[in-house]
Design an enzyme around this catalytic site. Sequence first.
Site, PDB file in Angstrom:
ATOM      1  N   SER A 265       6.649   1.026  -2.255  1.00 57.66           N
ATOM      2  CA  SER A 265       6.316   1.373  -0.871  1.00 57.66           C
ATOM      3  C   SER A 265       7.461   1.328   0.122  1.00 57.66           C
ATOM      4  CB  SER A 265       5.174   0.480  -0.391  1.00 57.66           C
ATOM      5  OG  SER A 265       5.473  -0.877  -0.623  1.00 57.66           O
TER       6      SER A 265
ATOM      7  N   LYS B 226       5.608   4.075   5.892  1.00 59.94           N
ATOM      8  CA  LYS B 226       4.998   3.832   7.200  1.00 59.94           C
ATOM      9  C   LYS B 226       5.142   4.986   8.188  1.00 59.94           C
ATOM     10  CE  LYS B 226       3.330  -0.512   7.136  1.00 59.94           C
ATOM     11  NZ  LYS B 226       1.975  -0.872   7.603  1.00 59.94           N
TER      12      LYS B 226
END
Lengths: 335, 335
Positions: free
Chosen positions: B319, B64
């Site tokens: 992720s 992110k």
Amino acid sequence: MGDLTSQDLAMNSPPGIADIHAAAIRLSGLIVETPLIESPELNKRFGARILFKPETLQRTGSFKFRGAYNKLSSLTEEERSRGVVAFSSGNHAQGVAASAAMFGVKAVIAMPTDAPAMKVGNVRKMGAEVVPFDRFRDDRMAVVRPYMDRGMVLVPPFDDPAIIAGQGTIGLELMAQAKALGVSLDAIVIPCGGGGLSSGISIAVKDASPDTAVWAVEPEHFDDTCRSLAKGARVSIEPGHTSICDALLTAEPGAMTFEINRRNLAGGIAVSDKAAAQAMRDAMAHLKLVVEPGGSVGLAALSSGEIELSGKCVAVVLSGGNVDFATYAEIMAAA
Amino acid sequence: MGDLTSQDLAMNSPPGIADIHAAAIRLSGLIVETPLIESPELNKRFGARILFKPETLQRTGSFKFRGAYNKLSSLTEEERSRGVVAFSSGNHAQGVAASAAMFGVKAVIAMPTDAPAMKVGNVRKMGAEVVPFDRFRDDRMAVVRPYMDRGMVLVPPFDDPAIIAGQGTIGLELMAQAKALGVSLDAIVIPCGGGGLSSGISIAVKDASPDTAVWAVEPEHFDDTCRSLAKGARVSIEPGHTSICDALLTAEPGAMTFEINRRNLAGGIAVSDKAAAQAMRDAMAHLKLVVEPGGSVGLAALSSGEIELSGKCVAVVLSGGNVDFATYAEIMAAA
């Protein structure tokens, strides 16, 4: 003296930087060039730039593949065809098993009955035969002797020039990676059992950067290298202790590894099991890396106060990540 | 129409490959170029070469940061000076908090009360203000609205061209790393919440390799992208479900992310919490990587039978790795 072959001489000479470069060429394409990883949070905590070298990400989950494969490469085809034998609590075992499988030769590994199940399972999955022995009662050389008598070649865990040279390739990578980052390393901190990893890395580091301090870190009560360095001669630890750092439970330094470490090391540091467990949690939370107890002692040593950190750039080798689910879960839950 | 500024137009146009290249330049030196990691054991299990891209090792422990920093970079200095506001279960929150700290600007993050403590703690440590909200009852836009009314700039979690372009830099890295390995990727498997990660990566991947199949993976009951792709139009999931994959609990795809994903994706796959937990254990044992529940769904999807694996080369994005000790310990202990 007339009977001394070149092989015997090579066996008795410690490796030099040229041997490490040769090992790096042999290992090229087969090993993971493990990256350098850092955490802004840990940098802040220690007031230093800490570069972690995660050999946890290496083939077989520890650095041991480097030395084992280099050793098998150094054997003649005839020697390899007789098969290889080793004793190990698990990481060297996996390195030897993986290397033997790649060369398509038989491997027999003597492993202590209290070795982590994951390590034993991985060795078996790679096709090696596991011979259990009692860590406290059995003479490990007596366990492997019958296989050597049948002609199988011993792959020692640390006190061997090809093993030391293989582990030393980490030092070459580290120095090149630090250079690429534009930093010079003030210190390198390395987990230490028999001293193969620290001695190998120290040769590569001192060749490139004589001023970089190289530290060996051991578990409390298994601080034979610490004590030997302090005394200037090899001493053994007293038996009767245990530690969660199953990979580092050696009783005394190797003859060859100690000769190298005596010349190259700044010193040794002993850390408690509690500190090793905390370092495993720090690695989980800040590096997102699974590190086994013995693999985490370098990070644990940063909190010992024995290494000057303020404003420095320090590399820490995380030497392995082979830990059972139950053990790992227990240590994580203790946060 | 006369009131439409170039900023408005940019806001409404999906990013292209040039935007991803521009993002890569902005992020250069600030992000970790995460390595590709593979496991001989997992390769054998799946009968394929599986290359893992561990964004767990990225700054802030998830991908992110890439999108958040790129978004903050795209703001004017005047806009940034007013501060930024975001809502997020934790990974976008950390990306925004880290980026804001680097630009020296104020950040306010609305986070659900059931967000993992580690994520909330990290956001606070980076100096951002956390405003808690109820994931099930509160309208998150209503929570951030007062801050926007004061002039703070919203950094959306996914449906924004600068965010998508930032996440897309993973695709550039992946394609270059695969090329360096001499392999061509048959498929790429990507965890999916609102679709920012999959849409961004898909642009970079399709530009370099139109034949590579791009898959989005969601938790069961939160498979809004799966269903939307199947239907060809955005649909929302029904409320009332929960999942351990806290990072992926979005109700519907973004408008922009879905437009891109509809063009570029081979399809969507939904996996159970049980499969995600097993993938976390596989990552621990075979990759030595700490992966959070939502970060592991790509690996979980390999066992779904929906992706052709035999003899293929497949990349899997891991992720994120931000998971609380207690949750992680519980999942590891369930092995």
